[in-house]
Design a protein around this motif. Structure first.
Motif, PDB file in Angstrom:
ATOM      1  N   ALA A   1      42.357  43.812  34.848  1.00 21.08           N
ATOM      2  CA  ALA A   1      41.777  43.218  36.049  1.00 21.08           C
ATOM      3  C   ALA A   1      41.970  41.703  35.996  1.00 21.08           C
ATOM      4  CB  ALA A   1      40.295  43.565  36.139  1.00 21.08           C
ATOM      5  N   PHE A   2      42.035  41.080  37.172  1.00 24.43           N
ATOM      6  CA  PHE A   2      42.089  39.620  37.205  1.00 24.43           C
ATOM      7  C   PHE A   2      41.213  39.088  38.331  1.00 24.43           C
ATOM      8  CE2 PHE A   2      45.631  40.539  40.187  1.00 24.43           C
ATOM      9  CZ  PHE A   2      45.316  39.697  41.241  1.00 24.43           C
ATOM     10  N   VAL A   3      40.737  37.865  38.129  1.00 25.93           N
ATOM     11  CA  VAL A   3      40.027  37.105  39.159  1.00 25.93           C
ATOM     12  C   VAL A   3      40.640  35.715  39.191  1.00 25.93           C
ATOM     13  CG1 VAL A   3      37.822  36.192  39.971  1.00 25.93           C
ATOM     14  CG2 VAL A   3      37.897  38.396  38.768  1.00 25.93           C
ATOM     15  N   ALA A   4      41.069  35.265  40.365  1.00 26.54           N
ATOM     16  CA  ALA A   4      41.691  33.950  40.514  1.00 26.54           C
ATOM     17  C   ALA A   4      41.001  33.171  41.631  1.00 26.54           C
ATOM     18  CB  ALA A   4      43.178  34.091  40.819  1.00 26.54           C
ATOM     19  N   ARG A   5      40.869  31.854  41.414  1.00 23.81           N
ATOM     20  CA  ARG A   5      40.299  30.962  42.427  1.00 23.81           C
ATOM     21  C   ARG A   5      41.372  29.943  42.799  1.00 23.81           C
ATOM     22  NH1 ARG A   5      34.450  27.846  42.121  1.00 23.81           N
ATOM     23  NH2 ARG A   5      34.693  26.591  44.018  1.00 23.81           N
ATOM     24  N   ILE A   6      41.729  29.916  44.078  1.00 27.92           N
ATOM     25  CA  ILE A   6      42.854  29.098  44.539  1.00 27.92           C
ATOM     26  C   ILE A   6      42.358  28.095  45.576  1.00 27.92           C
ATOM     27  CG2 ILE A   6      45.100  29.153  45.708  1.00 27.92           C
ATOM     28  CD1 ILE A   6      45.398  32.045  44.669  1.00 27.92           C
ATOM     29  N   ASP A   7      42.789  26.836  45.418  1.00 29.03           N
ATOM     30  CA  ASP A   7      42.476  25.798  46.396  1.00 29.03           C
ATOM     31  C   ASP A   7      43.684  25.616  47.315  1.00 29.03           C
ATOM     32  OD1 ASP A   7      41.797  23.631  47.885  1.00 29.03           O
ATOM     33  OD2 ASP A   7      41.408  22.288  46.191  1.00 29.03           O
ATOM     34  N   PRO A   8      43.628  26.122  48.556  1.00 26.45           N
ATOM     35  CA  PRO A   8      44.787  26.010  49.457  1.00 26.45           C
ATOM     36  C   PRO A   8      45.121  24.571  49.832  1.00 26.45           C
ATOM     37  CG  PRO A   8      43.227  27.671  50.233  1.00 26.45           C
ATOM     38  CD  PRO A   8      42.535  26.887  49.169  1.00 26.45           C
ATOM     39  N   HIS A   9      44.157  23.666  49.708  1.00 25.97           N
ATOM     40  CA  HIS A   9      44.391  22.290  50.128  1.00 25.97           C
ATOM     41  C   HIS A   9      45.170  21.512  49.062  1.00 25.97           C
ATOM     42  CE1 HIS A   9      41.787  23.123  53.487  1.00 25.97           C
ATOM     43  NE2 HIS A   9      40.813  23.506  52.658  1.00 25.97           N
TER      44      HIS A   9
ATOM     45  N   LEU B   1      40.208  40.183  32.959  1.00 26.71           N
ATOM     46  CA  LEU B   1      39.038  40.931  32.499  1.00 26.71           C
ATOM     47  C   LEU B   1      39.596  42.201  31.893  1.00 26.71           C
ATOM     48  CD1 LEU B   1      36.652  40.503  35.575  1.00 26.71           C
ATOM     49  CD2 LEU B   1      36.379  39.427  33.340  1.00 26.71           C
ATOM     50  N   SER B   2      39.721  42.224  30.575  1.00 30.09           N
ATOM     51  CA  SER B   2      40.500  43.308  29.997  1.00 30.09           C
ATOM     52  C   SER B   2      39.882  43.837  28.719  1.00 30.09           C
ATOM     53  CB  SER B   2      41.938  42.848  29.718  1.00 30.09           C
ATOM     54  OG  SER B   2      41.952  41.792  28.786  1.00 30.09           O
ATOM     55  N   GLY B   3      40.097  45.128  28.513  1.00 28.22           N
ATOM     56  CA  GLY B   3      39.868  45.781  27.242  1.00 28.22           C
ATOM     57  C   GLY B   3      41.200  46.196  26.665  1.00 28.22           C
ATOM     58  N   SER B   4      41.171  47.112  25.715  1.00 30.65           N
ATOM     59  CA  SER B   4      42.398  47.459  25.010  1.00 30.65           C
ATOM     60  C   SER B   4      43.202  48.557  25.680  1.00 30.65           C
ATOM     61  CB  SER B   4      42.053  47.900  23.577  1.00 30.65           C
ATOM     62  OG  SER B   4      41.157  49.001  23.609  1.00 30.65           O
ATOM     63  N   THR B   5      42.675  49.163  26.744  1.00 25.66           N
ATOM     64  CA  THR B   5      43.354  50.307  27.350  1.00 25.66           C
ATOM     65  C   THR B   5      43.833  50.021  28.762  1.00 25.66           C
ATOM     66  OG1 THR B   5      41.890  51.724  26.033  1.00 25.66           O
ATOM     67  CG2 THR B   5      43.238  52.792  27.720  1.00 25.66           C
ATOM     68  N   GLY B   6      42.927  49.666  29.674  1.00 22.92           N
ATOM     69  CA  GLY B   6      43.354  49.374  31.033  1.00 22.92           C
ATOM     70  C   GLY B   6      42.201  49.321  32.005  1.00 22.92           C
ATOM     71  N   GLU B   7      42.319  48.480  33.025  1.00 24.36           N
ATOM     72  CA  GLU B   7      41.316  48.366  34.072  1.00 24.36           C
ATOM     73  C   GLU B   7      41.922  47.674  35.292  1.00 24.36           C
ATOM     74  OE1 GLU B   7      39.646  47.587  30.831  1.00 24.36           O
ATOM     75  OE2 GLU B   7      41.384  46.322  30.632  1.00 24.36           O
ATOM     76  N   GLY B   8      41.196  47.743  36.388  1.00 31.94           N
ATOM     77  CA  GLY B   8      41.600  47.056  37.601  1.00 31.94           C
ATOM     78  C   GLY B   8      40.386  46.686  38.418  1.00 31.94           C
ATOM     79  N   ALA B   9      40.421  45.506  39.055  1.00 32.46           N
ATOM     80  CA  ALA B   9      39.351  45.087  39.960  1.00 32.46           C
ATOM     81  C   ALA B   9      39.703  45.531  41.376  1.00 32.46           C
ATOM     82  CB  ALA B   9      39.170  43.571  39.908  1.00 32.46           C
ATOM     83  N   LEU B  10      38.729  46.098  42.081  1.00 28.52           N
ATOM     84  CA  LEU B  10      38.973  46.649  43.415  1.00 28.52           C
ATOM     85  C   LEU B  10      38.201  45.940  44.516  1.00 28.52           C
ATOM     86  CD1 LEU B  10      38.931  50.470  42.552  1.00 28.52           C
ATOM     87  CD2 LEU B  10      40.892  48.930  42.711  1.00 28.52           C
ATOM     88  N   SER B  11      37.269  45.047  44.153  1.00 33.82           N
ATOM     89  CA  SER B  11      36.486  44.373  45.186  1.00 33.82           C
ATOM     90  C   SER B  11      35.820  43.151  44.573  1.00 33.82           C
ATOM     91  CB  SER B  11      35.426  45.325  45.758  1.00 33.82           C
ATOM     92  OG  SER B  11      34.668  44.710  46.781  1.00 33.82           O
TER      93      SER B  11
END
Length: 843
Positions: A511-519, A529-539
């Motif tokens: 999973a990842f979370v990113a904060r982007i400044d368009p300006h 956001l990771s463990g040793s097997t796998g994950e994904g963020a959906l919301s």
């Protein structure tokens, strides 16, 4: 004008574990979109995942001689046979072989005393198809073309009073519908075949039989006006004698309907004769629900004058707006061919902005001056519609020359719209100076694009990815001007920032979370956001301080959790757990992180932020032991863990406590894709169901399961998070117990939250005012509030009330303390909600 009183009860307790029919098929372990994601969504149910269906689906079937009894309707479900005659209902069940002497069972009759002799018994909500009975070698005894119904009505059982019988959560349920001027206390039901009848301390009615109790849960009751507005009112069972019971309602109102309901504000099917799914939900300024999604084939409900009412067999996006009652459409329109809508935000003036995909839709409607009017093969789209759904404000494609999907959108105060998804196009449009203008040549990059409020220009657009595969599934445009993006990556070189919480890629997905400044075109932070097997963020959701909360799926037992979180132990086995994780504003540390699930498969699909920092998570589960909260809508898995059903969970702002958690669904497959939390503490959910027995409410817009081609029907439901009050009591040395009241419905602001105590022993508790609370009370008195109150607390504007702790003096051992919490109107003394009681044994 007719107005009604409705009283609901349930007959449960004589229910065995259901038998199942196994249908085997393959399940994909990762919920990450790719080029085949939409084809996966288009696969029929029988090819998607394991579903175990009850061998006998719920149906009330007309008796044309196939059963040797005179009763005109019979239902056989979950080991219970129910027979319905004009003057009574019968429940019959034999005890399972091996559990009792041969032939032992129970037959209980519920007779309506003083009922009309001219009552009409009729089926309601006809089920699709017909039933055929070939029960002997004699063709003369065969019965074909027999009809089945989801409910039956005893019409005019008493003058001006009907009874409706239907499937409930764990058994049969019945509603009493009274016209104005009718007295509920005239209704008396006689029970024959039971050993005893009692009203329990929790408000339920228990009929004891040789093989266990028949339980009728406490009624939940409200007045309902013609416009659909509701006000809770107290209703309880009245024990007449050892064989008879009735009902008592706190007060009557000749101008409003009185409704008693199992726990849904409203719930409805939505669809045509083929496959339908709700994929996005918004709320208009009047409290009406706007649902978007996709429909296949003919028959999806549209309204005259809508922008597009011409259905296409290859699929259409749809936008449907309901009135606040959920009983009628403001408008309903289709949009494009071979297209689907995945998200919607309702802005000022109830203008609706919709995103989605024009999969094979070169003729998808665009508007003059839109940013991109040229279809590129499989493009995303962004469309803004008028409040009445009859015109496009703007509509544009977004994409390159190959493939784009689109998963989420967000608006800022100016009306600019951000969308996220995945692109395979190296020529996907980006803006000068953007964080990443070059496709990373993996299996697909995530993207973030922001269009101006007219849909005519691209304010910002960037790739986001590494050398593997990425998709962005959630986006928030924050008041700071930054965009928050969440999703999943399979790239070891996914861009992260110095100081981020997690920069090490592990497992197959992270999973990842990113904060982007368009300006400034900067990646403010980016963390895995990771463990040793796998994950994904959906919301993702973000509070005013910039703290982001995400949910999704993980198959990693070592996914990062925080000390004191609600659940720090992975329970999914070879399956998945949902997770809920909150990051600080810099993305450098976890505020809290918890697993959410049982021992089966669980997946968080949407996370919603409440005003007090608590979060609501909705998703799917196959866990029989998914954590639920007593007093919530449904406490057991509808299909006994055989298929996916939905869950709605309210987690406090610390990530440590469940304030509310419930299952919701049918005995087949159900999945939530969309959710919206309003300021009244009601969660609107939408998705699809394959079950004809998905719970729908009285007077629903569409009470009938529509699908006829082995697909599924869309659904919408509104689930109140209250009324429910949680008590936390901790027996300590000296028998000290303290309580706190939480999660009071917002509609009860200014009312008093009270904690009451009763006890089985002969003692008393001194109260702060010098009074004494007697402990020699019948537990049933808890519901009448006659014994006084131990704690008082006024409900605040956030709907919360916390009682002061009050250590009780040392009590004799062996006493059973029973506690309950109520919310009471200080002016009228009327009860508006009662919690589930808790019991403590003194030592």
């Amino acid at each position: 004008m007719r107005r009604f009183i409705i009283v609901s009860g349930s007959l449960a307790g004589l229910v065995l574990a259901m038998s199942f029919l196994m249908i085997s098929h393959e399940d994909e372990p990762v919920d990450v979109p790719n080029e085949s994601a939409r084809s996966e969504l288009r696969e029929p149910l029988s090819s998607r995942q394991t579903v175990e269906a009850p061998a006998t689906p719920f149906a009330i079937i007309e008796n044309r001689g196939q059963w040797p009894c005179p009763d005109p309707f019979v239902a056989e479900w979950q080991g219970v046979t129910a027979r319905f005659a004009p003057d009574r209902m019968l429940l019959q069940r034999a005890e399972p072989a091996g559990d009792s002497p041969a032939g032992r069972g129970v037959l209980v009759s519920f007779s309506f005393e003083g009922a009309s002799e001219s009552v009409l018994l009729e089926g309601e909500r006809p089920l699709p198809g017909q039933y055929n009975f070939f029960q002997s070698r004699d063709p003369g005894s065969w019965r074909t073309g027999v009809s089945g119904y989801a409910a039956i009505r005893y019409r005019e059982l008493y003058s001006g009073i009907d009874v409706i019988v239907r499937q409930g959560e764990v058994g049969f349920e019945y509603d009493l519908r009274l016209e104005p001027g009718r007295d509920l206390e005239d209704v008396v039901i006689r029970c024959d075949g039971a050993q005893s009848l009692e009203v329990r301390a929790d408000g339920s009615l228990a009929l004891q039989t040789e093989i266990g109790p028949i339980l009728q849960k406490p009624p939940v009751t409200w007045f309902e006006s013609v416009s659909g507005e509701r006000e809770l009112v107290d209703c309880r069972y009245r024990r007449v004698d050892e064989r008879r019971f009735g009902f008592v309602v706190e007060r009557t109102d000749a101008t409003r309907t009185l409704v008693v309901d199992p726990g849904l504000e409203w719930s409805t099917f939505l669809g045509g004769k083929s496959r339908d799914e709700v994929l996005g939900i918004g709320m208009d300024s009047q409290g009406g629900v706007v649902a978007v999604g996709m429909t296949f084939g003919k028959g999806f409900p549209t309204t005259p004058g809508a922008f597009d009412t011409d259905a296409y067999d290859g699929g259409n996006a749809f936008i449907t707006r309901f009135d606040p009652s959920g009983q009628s459409l403001v408008f309903s329109t289709l949009l494009g061919t071979e297209s689907l809508a995945t998200g919607v935000v309702v802005g000022p003036g109830d203008v609706m902005t919709v995103c989605g995909e024009a999969a094979f839709s070169a003729d998808f409607p665009t508007t003059p001056g839109a940013y991109d009017r040229t279809w590129g093969f499989h493009d995303a789209f962004v469309t803004r519609l008028s409040p009445t759904g009859d015109a496009l404000v703007f509509s544009t494609f977004l994409g390159g020359s190959t493939f784009e999907d689109c998963w989420d959108l967000a608006l800022n105060a100016n009306g600019d719209v951000a969308v996220v998804g995945r692109t395979n196009s190296i020529d996907f449009p980006t803006t000068p100076g953007a964080f990443d203008r070059t496709h990373n040549l993996g299996a697909g990059d995530a993207y973030l694009s922001i269009l101006d409020t007219t849909g005519s220009s691209l304010l910002y657009s960037t790739f986001l990815g590494g050398s593997g595969s990425e998709t962005a599934i959630g986006v928030v445009l924050h008041e700071s001007g930054h965009a928050f993006v969440a999703g999943a990556t399979a790239s070891a070189n996914f861009p992260t920032t110095p100081g981020a919480f997690d920069r090490s890629f592990e497992g197959a997905w992270s999973a990842f979370v990113a904060r982007i400044d368009p300006h400034s075109n900067q990646l403010t932070y980016s963390t895995l956001l990771s463990g040793s097997t796998g994950e994904g963020a959906l919301s993702i959701c973000v509070d005013s301080q910039g703290r982001s909360t995400v949910t999704g799926w993980t198959v990693s037992p070592d996914y990062p959790t925080t000390s004191g979180a609600f659940d720090t132990i992975f329970g999914g086995g070879v399956w998945q757990d949902a997770f809920v994780t909150r990051l600080d504003p810099t993305g450098s540390s976890l505020i809290f992180s918890t697993f959410l699930g049982g021992t089966g498969e669980d997946r968080g699909r949407r996370v919603l932020l409440d005003s007090d920092g608590s979060v609501v998570v909705v998703g799917r589960t196959r866990s029989m032991d998914f954590p639920v909260v007593p007093g919530s809508y449904r406490l057991t898995h509808p299909s006994a863990g055989a298929g996916y059903v939905s869950f709605v969970t309210h987690l406090d702002a610390t990530g440590q406590e469940l304030l509310y958690s419930t299952y919701i669904g049918s005995t087949l497959e159900d999945q939530i894709y969309a959710a919206h939390l309003d300021s009244d503490g009601v969660v609107t959910i939408g998705g699809f169901t394959a079950g004809t027995d998905f719970p729908v409410t009285e007077n629903a817009f569409d009470p009938t399961y529509n699908e006829t081609n082995n697909w599924w029907d869309a659904f919408l439901a509104r689930v109140p998070l209250g009324p429910i009050i949680h008590l936390n009591g901790v027996p300590a040395s000296g028998n000290a117990i303290s309580f706190r009241v939480r999660s009071v419905p917002r509609s009860q602001v200014g009312q008093l939250a009270q904690v009451v105590v009763s006890c089985s022993g002969d003692a008393g508790i001194p109260l702060p005012g010098g009074e004494t609370l007697p402990l020699t009370l019948d537990p049933c008195v808890l519901w009448t509030l006659r014994q006084g109150f131990l704690f008082r607390s006024v409900v605040d504007a956030q709907g919360k009330a916390t009682t002061p702790t009050f250590p009780m003096p040392k009590l004799p051992s062996g006493l059973t303390l029973t506690t309950a919490a109520v919310v009471i109107d200080p002016t009228t003394g009327a009860i508006s909600s009662v919690s589930c009681p808790m019991a403590f044994q003194t030592q």
